[in-house]
Design a protein around this motif. Structure first.
Motif: not given
Lengths: 298, 290
Positions: B19, B37, B41, B198
């Motif tokens: 990640i 972000h 994920y 991710a």
């Protein structure tokens, strides 16, 4: 006074307006750190939580009067802010933001593992002392002192640091001392706001003060316009009321809220009142009127 | 005991590293902390579950599916929420990123419900004993996959044309565009790679902990972000190192009895490292222009 207001508007609105007032005090504190001094802080909620827990513990455990514990909560938040400021304000830009974000998460975990704060269960049984009138008075005092601070020699030095730290330093401004003082002042107002919040909600839980809450405050300030006092007040009011107005869409509420944040940023990246100074605007308006009357005479 | 903790730490750390790579690459090029972000994920993990549990697809194919979906989402997020803000103040895209993150979180909560969803067991729980250390098959798969992906990324960045363009853009955005590099394409590509990594991390964490949640992206995203800063944001090997370091530190911290402080370990380390090395372990010093 409050009973008089209660006759006019419903308790639900009183609660919302009180919350708006509390958030205005907190957001103005952050505006002083980020908007005026230019120091990015993602950890404002941590100082709110310190003020909230201090005030709540002092009134419930030690039976201290409300206003005194409110002040002590603010002072303790400021003290922690200053102590943290010494090492951390050496960092610049995003790195400072990241470090304050880390501090915010640490404070939550510490509160979760301490007995006096009620741990993960939270702290309940706090007396309801916060009234709309008191919050209104404190908002007025905060706005007034923010104007005084910003337009003083001290405030202008902070603006110089925001614009160019190296130049300000070369011009003889002790940048470190000024930044730490500004941080202390900003966190003081966060602490006061926290104490008011504790005595309004009557229940505290460490997870209420996570980094996402810090971002809420930052959003208030940025959306209103960094460094602008009326902007911060406007931004806070709009963004606190928005989720309430959006209640009719129920579960999609926060989705729309998120989309709204993106759209507002795209169309007004400088914030609603970014770069607008109310005092200057009024002055300009007066000048214009004067000119008009003069030309009218001639 | 020590080696066992080390293996557990590296397994956890390699998911953080996956990640963190997305954070670090995006920051390297457009200086934006992409707070959405962590949500990419989370969506990756959910796509993985849907593929495995509903469509009964093989786990490796599900992994590819999650990566593909997240590439589309990541690139569209960049187009819609960040691209119009390229030339504005630093904080505007940040707020926009937070807006996107709230949006995606709520979207997933509405779609999948606010409760945790179980990840079906896709790998048999076979254990391998190497000396005194026990490694489960899941751990082995995670370690191998993460390793392959990181090496692949290094190869792309070092030897492939678009990877070189990425390095050029992160060195100097304006000059790169003057030298004929299509910076918009490079940024889209960066978001695509970051999002796919991710998503892979999300599916792996789902496999490892057997449970996923619409809000799982928040803490994992923050920790991965810590890892990126710890290693020196903008540096790809730094993100890998930071991720592994954090994973090991966290597992060790829990093992020696600080379980209650689990989430604070990463942040305490972060602040300590920043105080002594203000740009992270492998970061370059900040240039201050007068």
């Amino acid at each position: 006074m409050d009973s008089l207001i209660a006759n006019l508007i419903s308790p639900y609105y009183i609660k919302i307006f009180t919350l708006v007032g509390i958030y205005i005090i907190i957001a103005l504190g952050l505006n002083f750190i980020t908007g005026v001094t230019g120091q990015l802080s993602f950890g404002h909620a941590a100082f709110v939580s310190i003020g909230a827990y201090t005030a709540a513990i002092l009134t419930t455990r030690l039976q201290l009067p409300f206003l005194a514990s409110l002040l002590l909560g603010g002072l303790l938040a400021a003290l922690v802010g200053i102590l943290l400021g010494f090492p951390i304000l050496r960092l610049t830009g995003d790195y400072l933001g990241i470090a304050t974000l880390g501090f915010c998460e640490i404070v939550i975990v510490v509160f979760q593992n301490t007995e006096i704060t009620g741990g993960t269960i939270g702290l309940s049984g706090i007396a309801k002392n916060t009234s709309l009138t008191l919050v209104f008075i404190l908002v007025v005092i905060t706005i007034w002192s923010m104007y005084r601070l910003q337009n003083s020699r001290f405030g202008r030095a902070l603006l110089a640091i925001r614009e160019d730290e190296i130049a300000a330093h070369v011009m003889g401004i002790n940048t470190t001392a000024y930044k730490i003082q500004a941080f202390g002042i900003g966190t003081f107002f966060a602490g006061i706001g926290g104490g008011l919040y504790a005595h309004m909600i009557q229940y505290l839980n460490p997870t209420d003060f996570g980094f996402s809450r810090s971002f809420d405050y930052l959003t208030f300030v940025v959306l209103g316009g960094l460094g602008s006092i009326p902007g911060t007040v406007l931004g806070t009011t709009i963004l606190t009321l928005a989720p309430e107005f959006l209640r009719f869409v129920d579960e999609y509420r926060m989705m729309i809220y998120g989309a709204l944040m993106v759209t507002m940023m795209i169309f007004r990246p400088k914030g609603l009142l970014g770069g607008v100074d109310l005092a200057k605007a009024i002055h300009a308006l007066k000048q214009k009127n004067k000119k008009n009357t003069l030309s009218g005479d001639a | 005991m020590f080696w066992q903790q080390l293996i557990n730490g590296i397994t956890l750390g390699s998911t953080y590293a996956l990640i963190a790579l997305g954070y670090t690459m995006v920051y390297g090029i457009i200086q934006l902390i992409n707070f959405a972000h962590g949500e990419i994920y989370m969506i990756g993990a959910f796509v993985g579950v849907i593929a495995v549990a509903v469509f009964k697809i093989n786990i490796f194919l599900a992994l590819f599916m999650a990566m593909a979906v997240c590439i589309i989402i990541g690139v569209s997020v960049e187009r819609i929420a960040y691209k119009p803000l390229r030339r504005s103040t630093r904080l505007a895209p940040l707020i926009s990123a937070i807006g996107v993150s709230i949006f995606l979180q709520t979207l997933m909560t509405v779609l999948a419900g606010p409760q945790a969803v179980g990840f079906p067991q896709v790998v048999d729980d076979q254990l391998y004993h190497i000396g005194s250390v026990t490694v489960s098959k899941v751990q082995l798969i995670i370690l191998i996959l993460a390793g392959v992906m990181m090496i692949g990324l290094q190869l792309i960045v070092k030897y492939v044309k678009i990877g070189k363009a990425m390095r050029a853009a992160s060195e100097d955005y304006d000059t790169a565009s003057l030298m004929g590099i299509n910076v918009n394409r490079v940024i889209s590509f960066t978001f695509a790679i970051g999002s796919s990594l991710a998503a892979a991390g999300g599916v792996m964490v789902g496999m490892y902990f057997n449970s996923i949640h619409p809000l799982m992206g928040v803490m994992a995203g923050l920790k991965a972000f810590c890892a990126a800063v710890l290693g020196g944001i903008g540096s790809i090997p730094g993100a890998m190192l930071g991720g592994l370091f954090l994973g090991i530190a966290e597992v060790t911290g829990v093992a020696i009895g600080y379980g209650g402080y689990r989430d604070a370990i990463a942040f305490t380390l972060l602040i300590l490292v920043l105080l002594f090395k203000p740009t992270g372990l492998l970061g370059r010093p900040i240039q201050r222009k007068v």
